[in-house]
Design an enzyme around this catalytic site. Sequence first.
Site, PDB file in Angstrom:
ATOM      1  N   CYS A  11      54.743  12.709 -11.982  1.00 50.79           N
ATOM      2  CA  CYS A  11      55.206  12.225 -10.681  1.00 50.79           C
ATOM      3  C   CYS A  11      55.782  13.415  -9.919  1.00 50.79           C
ATOM      4  CB  CYS A  11      56.259  11.140 -10.864  1.00 50.79           C
ATOM      5  SG  CYS A  11      56.870  10.555  -9.301  1.00 50.79           S
ATOM      6  N   ASN A  16      51.198   8.403 -13.653  1.00 49.69           N
ATOM      7  CA  ASN A  16      50.274   7.282 -13.790  1.00 49.69           C
ATOM      8  C   ASN A  16      50.418   6.551 -15.120  1.00 49.69           C
ATOM      9  OD1 ASN A  16      48.622   7.523 -11.340  1.00 49.69           O
ATOM     10  ND2 ASN A  16      48.104   9.523 -12.177  1.00 49.69           N
TER      11      ASN A  16
END
Length: 303
Positions: free
Chosen positions: A240, A249
Site C-alpha cells: 500500500c 492487495n
Amino acid sequence: MSTLPKAVRIVEVGARDGLQNEANISTETKIRFIEQLSQTGLTHIESGAFVSPKWVPQMADSSEVMSRIERRSGVVYSALIPNQRGLELALQAGANQVAIFTSASEGFSQRNINCSIADSLKRFEPVMALANTHGIPVRGYLSCVADCPYDGPTAPEQVARVARELSELGCYEVSLGDTIGTGTPLRIAAMLNQVGNTVPLTRLAVHFHDTWGQALANIYQALCMGITTIDSSTAGLGGCPYAKGASGNVATEDVLYLCQGLGIDTGVNLQQVAAAGWEVCRDLGKQPASKTSLALMAKSHHA
C-alpha cells in the site's frame, strides 16, 4: 443474510496493480508470470498499464509484455488506461479489455489524477466512444470507497453517485476499491447497500486491500450480499503506497481458500496460483504476503 453465490469470478490484478507497487523486474519474468497464471483456470488477468512511465516505471514495458504473452483462449488480458492515447497503445498491444479509473473522493482525485471527479469522467467520454468503435469492453475502477488518505471517510451516497456515473458512461462493471484498506464489514455493507440501489450487484466487483487485515472479512460480507466478482493479487503482490510496509492487495490464494471453504466455485487451481506466486516472489526477493501461500509452502517442505 442472503445466501452465498454458487460461483464467483476472480479478476487477477497481480501482474498490474501488484507489480506496479513492487521493485522492477524483467519483462521476461512478467511474461512468464502471466503465462503461468493463464494455466490456472483464471479467466481475467490484468496484464499491464498504459500510463506515463515517468509516474509508473514498473509498467513501462506493458506494450512488450502484452504483445509477447502466449494467450490462452477464454482468458481476458486487460490493461489499465488513463486516456485515449493509453487506449490506442492497449489496442496495439492486443488488450481485449481495458479499465479506466477515478475516485469516490475529491482529495484523492486531485492528488492522484490532478483533476476533479467530474473532469476525470469527462476525460473518459472520448475513450468510451473509441472503445465502443473497437468493441472493447471497459471496466471502471473506483477508489477510496471507504476512506481517503486526504479527506477521511467517504460517504456511501458519494460512492453510489460516482459508481452510477461510471456505469452510465458505459462501464460494464464497476470495481469498488478500498484503497487504503481501512474498511470493516459493517461499513462495507452500508456502502454496498447504497451502491446496489443505483447499480445492479451483478455489475459490481470488490477490490479490497488488506492493510488493516480486514480484506477477507470484507469479501465475506460482500459475498453474503450477492457480489460475485472479486479482484485479487497473487501472493498479495503490491504494497500500500500510503502505508509503508503494509500489505496492499488481498492475496488471490487467500480468496481461493476462503471460497473453497464456503463451497463457492472459482474454477481456479489454488496450488498452481501459489506456485506462480512463489516463483515471482523469488525474483522479487521477498516472501509472499499470502497466509495461504505460506501455509502451502510450509506443507510442501514438510511433505
